[in-house]
Write a protein that holds these residues in place. Structure first.
Motif, PDB file in Angstrom:
ATOM      1  N   VAL A 140      -1.198   5.430  10.512  1.00 51.78           N
ATOM      2  CA  VAL A 140      -0.351   4.676   9.580  1.00 51.78           C
ATOM      3  C   VAL A 140      -0.104   3.279  10.126  1.00 51.78           C
ATOM      4  N   GLN A 141       0.229   3.190  11.397  1.00 50.00           N
ATOM      5  CA  GLN A 141       0.485   1.884  12.009  1.00 50.00           C
ATOM      6  C   GLN A 141      -0.767   0.994  11.966  1.00 50.00           C
ATOM      7  N   GLY A 142      -1.922   1.593  12.219  1.00 53.07           N
ATOM      8  CA  GLY A 142      -3.169   0.841  12.156  1.00 53.07           C
ATOM      9  C   GLY A 142      -3.432   0.297  10.761  1.00 53.07           C
ATOM     10  N   ALA A 143      -3.141   1.107   9.745  1.00 53.63           N
ATOM     11  CA  ALA A 143      -3.327   0.659   8.358  1.00 53.63           C
ATOM     12  C   ALA A 143      -2.399  -0.510   8.040  1.00 53.63           C
ATOM     13  N   LEU A 144      -1.174  -0.464   8.572  1.00 58.34           N
ATOM     14  CA  LEU A 144      -0.240  -1.575   8.384  1.00 58.34           C
ATOM     15  C   LEU A 144      -0.758  -2.836   9.072  1.00 58.34           C
ATOM     16  N   ALA A 145      -1.262  -2.665  10.296  1.00 55.41           N
ATOM     17  CA  ALA A 145      -1.691  -3.819  11.093  1.00 55.41           C
ATOM     18  C   ALA A 145      -2.855  -4.562  10.445  1.00 55.41           C
ATOM     19  N   ARG A 146      -3.746  -3.838   9.780  1.00 56.74           N
ATOM     20  CA  ARG A 146      -4.916  -4.513   9.191  1.00 56.74           C
ATOM     21  C   ARG A 146      -4.741  -4.816   7.708  1.00 56.74           C
ATOM     22  N   GLY A 147      -3.551  -4.546   7.187  1.00 54.99           N
ATOM     23  CA  GLY A 147      -3.253  -4.914   5.814  1.00 54.99           C
ATOM     24  C   GLY A 147      -3.719  -3.927   4.764  1.00 54.99           C
ATOM     25  N   ALA A 148      -4.160  -2.746   5.173  1.00 52.45           N
ATOM     26  CA  ALA A 148      -4.579  -1.731   4.205  1.00 52.45           C
ATOM     27  C   ALA A 148      -3.375  -1.003   3.607  1.00 52.45           C
ATOM     28  N   LEU A 149      -2.217  -1.184   4.251  1.00 53.69           N
ATOM     29  CA  LEU A 149      -0.969  -0.588   3.769  1.00 53.69           C
ATOM     30  C   LEU A 149       0.119  -1.644   3.946  1.00 53.69           C
ATOM     31  N   ASP A 150       0.964  -1.811   2.922  1.00 56.84           N
ATOM     32  CA  ASP A 150       2.059  -2.775   3.042  1.00 56.84           C
ATOM     33  C   ASP A 150       3.388  -2.042   3.171  1.00 56.84           C
ATOM     34  N   ALA A 151       4.476  -2.807   3.289  1.00 54.15           N
ATOM     35  CA  ALA A 151       5.794  -2.211   3.498  1.00 54.15           C
ATOM     36  C   ALA A 151       6.176  -1.293   2.343  1.00 54.15           C
ATOM     37  N   GLU A 152       5.850  -1.733   1.125  1.00 52.27           N
ATOM     38  CA  GLU A 152       6.156  -0.910  -0.051  1.00 52.27           C
ATOM     39  C   GLU A 152       5.355   0.387  -0.028  1.00 52.27           C
ATOM     40  N   GLY A 153       4.095   0.294   0.409  1.00 54.80           N
ATOM     41  CA  GLY A 153       3.255   1.484   0.498  1.00 54.80           C
ATOM     42  C   GLY A 153       3.774   2.464   1.536  1.00 54.80           C
ATOM     43  N   ALA A 155       6.922   2.782   2.500  1.00 60.36           N
ATOM     44  CA  ALA A 155       8.132   3.397   1.943  1.00 60.36           C
ATOM     45  C   ALA A 155       7.777   4.500   0.948  1.00 60.36           C
ATOM     46  N   ALA A 156       6.741   4.261   0.138  1.00 56.49           N
ATOM     47  CA  ALA A 156       6.309   5.260  -0.838  1.00 56.49           C
ATOM     48  C   ALA A 156       5.732   6.488  -0.141  1.00 56.49           C
ATOM     49  N   LEU A 157       4.965   6.260   0.932  1.00 56.69           N
ATOM     50  CA  LEU A 157       4.422   7.376   1.700  1.00 56.69           C
ATOM     51  C   LEU A 157       5.542   8.240   2.268  1.00 56.69           C
ATOM     52  N   ALA A 158       6.534   7.579   2.873  1.00 60.77           N
ATOM     53  CA  ALA A 158       7.650   8.314   3.481  1.00 60.77           C
ATOM     54  C   ALA A 158       8.425   9.103   2.428  1.00 60.77           C
ATOM     55  N   ALA A 159       8.605   8.494   1.245  1.00 62.89           N
ATOM     56  CA  ALA A 159       9.351   9.168   0.177  1.00 62.89           C
ATOM     57  C   ALA A 159       8.586  10.380  -0.351  1.00 62.89           C
TER      58      ALA A 159
END
Length: 206
Positions: A140-153, A155-159
């Motif tokens: 998950v962190q890697g996806a955030l770092a390379r822009g494949a997942l954003d903050a909104e994404g 939050a949606a995953l966690a929910a």
């Protein structure tokens, strides 16, 4: 041996392994499937077939490999290991996916499989659960770092994830939780008698 007793599982599995080592995944898959389809409980055949599918590296290689592992039935003693391997295949897909738009959906699938692994498929060892959680959180962190997942994404995953997994809904929380779990793994490694685990402990602390 296979010529003498072609109906036995062991010669097929041995030949499948040889075919893998020789770089012949089609042949390996044929041999492993010959065993798996007759006895889905044999983990050796399922794992071999999954490896062969991944080695063939077709468009649906990942889905087909996971299907092989999912087919290991509930009563098999290899079920938990098979479900664990299926989660790891999903993690590896996410790691290699770059900026693929499919990454959020794939991560959702991984989280769903992780929850089932912990609460339905028998992974009860706490140390193993921490290791698997760290692998998923790092993906998950890697996806955030390379822009494949954003903050909104995130939050949606966690929910949408099983709340028992405890996936943090923001990057700061994710980093803190990942750090805490890595410290736990470092303490586990430091308690080990194996000398190489002391090095592992230092890497985890870093």
């Amino acid at each position: 041996v296979y010529a003498a007793i072609p109906g036995e599982y062991a010669p097929k599995l041995a030949l499948g392994h040889c075919a893998e080592r020789l770089g012949r995944p089609h042949e390996a898959l044929t041999l492993y499937e010959a065993v798996r389809l007759r006895n889905p409980s044999l983990g050796s055949a399922a794992f071999g077939a999954a490896r062969a599918r991944l080695a063939l590296d077709g468009e649906r290689a990942r889905e087909e490999a996971v299907h092989e592992l999912d087919a290991v039935p509930q009563h098999s003693r290899h079920r938990t290991a098979a479900r664990t391997a299926a989660v790891r295949i999903g993690i590896e897909y996410v790691r290699r996916a770059g900026h693929d738009d499919e990454v959020p959906r794939r991560l959702g699938e991984v989280l769903g499989r992780l929850a089932l692994l912990f609460h339905a498929h028998g992974l009860t060892d706490e140390e193993a659960r921490v290791r698997m959680t760290v692998e998923v959180w790092e993906a998950v962190q890697g996806a955030l770092a390379r822009g494949a997942l954003d903050a909104e994404g995130l939050a949606a995953l966690a929910a949408g994830a099983d709340p028992r997994l405890g996936l943090p809904p923001d990057e700061h929380g994710l980093r803190e939780d990942l750090s805490r779990r890595c410290l736990t793994l470092a303490h586990q490694a430091a308690r080990s008698a194996a000398p190489e685990d002391a090095t592992v402990a230092e890497i985890l602390l870093d």
